[in-house]
Design a protein around this motif. Structure first.
Motif, PDB file in Angstrom:
ATOM      1  N   GLY A  26       0.831  -1.199   0.000  1.00  0.00           N
ATOM      2  CA  GLY A  26       0.000   0.000   0.000  1.00  0.00           C
ATOM      3  C   GLY A  26       0.867   1.251   0.000  1.00  0.00           C
ATOM      4  O   GLY A  26       2.060   1.211  -0.298  1.00  0.00           O
ATOM      5  N   TYR A  27       0.232   2.365   0.371  1.00  0.00           N
ATOM      6  CA  TYR A  27       0.905   3.657   0.250  1.00  0.00           C
ATOM      7  C   TYR A  27       0.740   4.500   1.511  1.00  0.00           C
ATOM      8  O   TYR A  27      -0.290   4.441   2.180  1.00  0.00           O
ATOM      9  CB  TYR A  27       0.311   4.461  -0.916  1.00  0.00           C
ATOM     10  CG  TYR A  27       0.102   3.679  -2.180  1.00  0.00           C
ATOM     11  CD1 TYR A  27       1.173   3.316  -2.995  1.00  0.00           C
ATOM     12  CD2 TYR A  27      -1.183   3.296  -2.576  1.00  0.00           C
ATOM     13  CE1 TYR A  27       0.978   2.602  -4.166  1.00  0.00           C
ATOM     14  CE2 TYR A  27      -1.398   2.585  -3.749  1.00  0.00           C
ATOM     15  CZ  TYR A  27      -0.310   2.236  -4.534  1.00  0.00           C
ATOM     16  OH  TYR A  27      -0.519   1.525  -5.691  1.00  0.00           O
ATOM     17  N   PHE A  28       1.771   5.304   1.770  1.00  0.00           N
ATOM     18  CA  PHE A  28       1.650   6.390   2.742  1.00  0.00           C
ATOM     19  C   PHE A  28       1.077   7.597   1.986  1.00  0.00           C
ATOM     20  O   PHE A  28       1.554   7.927   0.903  1.00  0.00           O
ATOM     21  CB  PHE A  28       3.016   6.779   3.315  1.00  0.00           C
ATOM     22  CG  PHE A  28       3.733   5.645   3.995  1.00  0.00           C
ATOM     23  CD1 PHE A  28       3.219   5.070   5.157  1.00  0.00           C
ATOM     24  CD2 PHE A  28       4.929   5.155   3.484  1.00  0.00           C
ATOM     25  CE1 PHE A  28       3.889   4.027   5.783  1.00  0.00           C
ATOM     26  CE2 PHE A  28       5.603   4.119   4.109  1.00  0.00           C
ATOM     27  CZ  PHE A  28       5.083   3.548   5.264  1.00  0.00           C
ATOM     28  N   SER A  29       0.078   8.237   2.570  1.00  0.00           N
ATOM     29  CA  SER A  29      -0.416   9.473   1.929  1.00  0.00           C
ATOM     30  C   SER A  29      -0.058  10.708   2.736  1.00  0.00           C
ATOM     31  O   SER A  29      -0.076  11.819   2.212  1.00  0.00           O
ATOM     32  CB  SER A  29      -1.930   9.409   1.702  1.00  0.00           C
ATOM     33  OG  SER A  29      -2.623   9.421   2.926  1.00  0.00           O
ATOM     34  N   CYS A  30       0.277  10.537   4.018  1.00  0.00           N
ATOM     35  CA  CYS A  30       0.576  11.693   4.866  1.00  0.00           C
ATOM     36  C   CYS A  30       2.061  12.030   4.743  1.00  0.00           C
ATOM     37  O   CYS A  30       2.910  11.472   5.456  1.00  0.00           O
ATOM     38  CB  CYS A  30       0.197  11.403   6.320  1.00  0.00           C
ATOM     39  SG  CYS A  30      -1.575  11.116   6.519  1.00  0.00           S
ATOM     40  N   ASP A  51       2.433  10.411   9.190  1.00  0.00           N
ATOM     41  CA  ASP A  51       1.404   9.557   9.794  1.00  0.00           C
ATOM     42  C   ASP A  51       1.248   8.346   8.898  1.00  0.00           C
ATOM     43  O   ASP A  51       1.303   8.466   7.673  1.00  0.00           O
ATOM     44  CB  ASP A  51       0.076  10.307   9.924  1.00  0.00           C
ATOM     45  CG  ASP A  51      -0.879   9.600  10.881  1.00  0.00           C
ATOM     46  OD1 ASP A  51      -0.998  10.040  12.041  1.00  0.00           O
ATOM     47  OD2 ASP A  51      -1.510   8.593  10.474  1.00  0.00           O
ATOM     48  N   THR A  52       1.073   7.162   9.490  1.00  0.00           N
ATOM     49  CA  THR A  52       1.090   5.930   8.685  1.00  0.00           C
ATOM     50  C   THR A  52      -0.294   5.321   8.446  1.00  0.00           C
ATOM     51  O   THR A  52      -0.397   4.266   7.830  1.00  0.00           O
ATOM     52  CB  THR A  52       1.989   4.857   9.342  1.00  0.00           C
ATOM     53  OG1 THR A  52       1.480   4.569  10.649  1.00  0.00           O
ATOM     54  CG2 THR A  52       3.429   5.345   9.457  1.00  0.00           C
ATOM     55  N   ASP A  53      -1.377   5.955   8.951  1.00  0.00           N
ATOM     56  CA  ASP A  53      -2.712   5.426   8.655  1.00  0.00           C
ATOM     57  C   ASP A  53      -2.938   5.423   7.144  1.00  0.00           C
ATOM     58  O   ASP A  53      -2.426   6.286   6.425  1.00  0.00           O
ATOM     59  CB  ASP A  53      -3.796   6.277   9.325  1.00  0.00           C
ATOM     60  CG  ASP A  53      -3.873   6.026  10.827  1.00  0.00           C
ATOM     61  OD1 ASP A  53      -3.146   5.147  11.328  1.00  0.00           O
ATOM     62  OD2 ASP A  53      -4.662   6.727  11.505  1.00  0.00           O
ATOM     63  N   LYS A  54      -3.721   4.448   6.695  1.00  0.00           N
ATOM     64  CA  LYS A  54      -3.977   4.299   5.257  1.00  0.00           C
ATOM     65  C   LYS A  54      -5.469   4.453   4.977  1.00  0.00           C
ATOM     66  O   LYS A  54      -6.283   3.688   5.489  1.00  0.00           O
ATOM     67  CB  LYS A  54      -3.442   2.945   4.771  1.00  0.00           C
ATOM     68  CG  LYS A  54      -1.909   2.914   4.811  1.00  0.00           C
ATOM     69  CD  LYS A  54      -1.309   1.560   4.519  1.00  0.00           C
ATOM     70  CE  LYS A  54       0.220   1.669   4.535  1.00  0.00           C
ATOM     71  NZ  LYS A  54       0.879   0.363   4.527  1.00  0.00           N
ATOM     72  N   PHE A  55      -5.782   5.435   4.148  1.00  0.00           N
ATOM     73  CA  PHE A  55      -7.168   5.778   3.841  1.00  0.00           C
ATOM     74  C   PHE A  55      -7.543   5.127   2.512  1.00  0.00           C
ATOM     75  O   PHE A  55      -6.873   5.328   1.492  1.00  0.00           O
ATOM     76  CB  PHE A  55      -7.320   7.299   3.782  1.00  0.00           C
ATOM     77  CG  PHE A  55      -6.818   7.954   5.045  1.00  0.00           C
ATOM     78  CD1 PHE A  55      -7.612   7.990   6.180  1.00  0.00           C
ATOM     79  CD2 PHE A  55      -5.534   8.461   5.118  1.00  0.00           C
ATOM     80  CE1 PHE A  55      -7.130   8.544   7.359  1.00  0.00           C
ATOM     81  CE2 PHE A  55      -5.038   9.011   6.291  1.00  0.00           C
ATOM     82  CZ  PHE A  55      -5.843   9.059   7.421  1.00  0.00           C
ATOM     83  N   GLY A  75       0.693  15.652   1.154  1.00  0.00           N
ATOM     84  CA  GLY A  75      -0.345  14.625   1.185  1.00  0.00           C
ATOM     85  C   GLY A  75      -0.836  14.479   2.611  1.00  0.00           C
ATOM     86  O   GLY A  75      -0.090  14.732   3.560  1.00  0.00           O
ATOM     87  N   GLY A  76      -2.098  14.083   2.784  1.00  0.00           N
ATOM     88  CA  GLY A  76      -2.653  13.941   4.129  1.00  0.00           C
ATOM     89  C   GLY A  76      -3.831  12.989   4.119  1.00  0.00           C
ATOM     90  O   GLY A  76      -3.869  12.022   3.367  1.00  0.00           O
ATOM     91  N   LYS A  77      -4.836  13.308   4.915  1.00  0.00           N
ATOM     92  CA  LYS A  77      -6.026  12.453   5.010  1.00  0.00           C
ATOM     93  C   LYS A  77      -6.926  12.628   3.777  1.00  0.00           C
ATOM     94  O   LYS A  77      -7.672  11.718   3.412  1.00  0.00           O
ATOM     95  CB  LYS A  77      -6.802  12.807   6.282  1.00  0.00           C
ATOM     96  CG  LYS A  77      -7.996  11.916   6.549  1.00  0.00           C
ATOM     97  CD  LYS A  77      -8.650  12.265   7.883  1.00  0.00           C
ATOM     98  CE  LYS A  77      -9.882  11.390   8.130  1.00  0.00           C
ATOM     99  NZ  LYS A  77     -10.510  11.685   9.440  1.00  0.00           N
TER     100      LYS A  77
END
Length: 390
Positions: A33-37, A46-50, A364-366
């Motif tokens: 997957g990807y980091f967007s933040c 931030d490592t959450d994935k949306f 990049g962010g949420k």
């Protein structure tokens, strides 16, 4: 206007600035997957994935592989993101979560229909790129679920009390205009045509309001009336303008030049209405009666609003020859390149205050990922290239 020079400018920014930024900084080589933040330089904060941003990045690299050049690194990037989504992004029945931990544990339930729409787009393009039938099956199953939820996109997560003030929102019919064309290779022709006509009807007959001087509203009652409430008065100029290039694409597909003309007129109406006469740029939210909007960020200038406007203006000019589109394109182009482009590091800023000053230096962010900037650069490049060849 030098279309060739402009085409080269958009193409160079796409291939030498924006795409390398995401390829280098966003891919999670450990978990997939990807980091967007990503901060201004591309460092992960931030490592959450949306899910919708994961799916948009899969779509982006698969689409470029399919339409521009079969680059190995683009396909590998798209496949690893698609495999992460296939494994962790849904509950096993293609009900797509909103967000995951870095490792793929679900964080937020599948309340957001746009997790579904972008998953369908992503797996549709992945199927085209790879020929993998499993990807086609995921796209089709997801599309069927979207259709089943059209009347209540949030399903059991809808916070509205039933029966009191039922409104329907512009965002889903708008995105369906684009999604129908994105996965057309997976749909029966007669079903595709019926879907396209339904989407056009919703956008152009329900949310477009001639009695408001030709504005598009964000919410109407279930029977299509205007509502004098916060939500019912809400305008999002960028949303409406973005939808117009989707409609133009449908008009070309259906050979309906009058529809292209109407979409071009609406683009110009919404842009004239939404343009900040004092500081330049397009307001994020507005109230159609001039009441104070409930969104505190109403006067911010957002990247996607302006980039989508560039696309609609170019397509409008290409399809109708409107000189007003060309004039506005020059004005918005100047604003975009002087305000959103970071002079020192790749990728563009997303959030400016009303005066056009950078609010957040993130890339990049949420809500901002590998989507509007590269898609916009691609669309503008291709349209400008076609104009220069004419």
């Amino acid at each position: 206007m030098d279309f060739k020079k402009l085409a080269d400018q958009y193409k160079d920014e796409l291939f030498n600035g924006v795409l390398p930024f995401w390829l280098e900084h966003s891919q999670d080589k450990e978990y997939g997957g990807y980091f967007s933040c990503l901060d201004r330089e591309g460092k992960v904060f931030d490592t959450d994935k949306f899910i919708w941003l994961q799916a948009r990045e899969v779509w982006m690299f698969a689409m470029l592989y399919n339409k521009v050049e079969q680059r190995k690194e683009w396909l590998e990037c798209a496949i690893q993101g698609g495999e992460f989504l296939k494994k962790y992004g849904h509950d096993g029945q293609c009900n797509w979560y909103f967000s995951l931990t870095r490792e793929g544990e679900p964080l937020i339930e599948p309340y957001n229909i746009f997790s579904y729409t972008f998953a369908a787009m992503a797996f549709g393009q992945l199927n085209l790129a790879t020929g993998n039938q499993e990807y086609a099956d995921i796209a089709k199953k997801t599309f069927d679920i979207i259709l089943s939820r059209v009347d209540n996109p949030k399903g059991k997560w809808n916070k509205a009390y039933p029966g009191t003030r039922c409104l329907k929102n512009f965002a889903l019919p708008m995105i369906m205009c684009n999604l129908a064309l994105e996965i057309q290779h997976l749909l029966d022709e007669s079903f595709l045509e019926a879907t396209m006509k339904t989407c056009i009807h919703e956008v152009m007959d329900v949310f477009y309001r001639p009695e408001l001087g030709g504005l598009i509203v964000e919410n109407v009652t279930l029977d299509g009336r205007l509502s004098d409430t916060f939500d019912g008065r809400l305008l999002n100029p960028g949303h409406a303008i973005e939808a117009m290039w989707f409609v133009m694409d449908l008009a070309v597909r259906l050979n309906q030049p009058e529809l292209s003309k109407k979409a071009t007129e609406i683009t110009l109406t919404m842009l004239n209405y939404g343009w900040d006469k004092e500081f330049g740029g397009i307001y994020y939210y507005m109230d159609r009666l001039g009441c104070p909007p409930q969104q505190l960020e109403w006067d911010q200038k957002l990247w996607w609003v302006h980039i989508e406007t560039l696309i609609s203006l170019l397509k409008g000019y290409q399809l109708t020859g409107s000189e007003e589109c060309l004039r506005w394109f020059g004005k918005v182009h100047e604003y975009v390149w002087s305000h959103f482009k970071d002079p020192l590091y790749p990728e563009w800023y997303g959030y400016l205050n009303r005066r056009g000053e950078v609010l957040l230096q993130l890339k990049g962010g949420k809500w901002k990922g590998c989507f509007h900037v590269p898609r916009g650069l691609y669309q503008c490049w291709k349209t400008l290239e076609e104009l220069s060849e004419k």
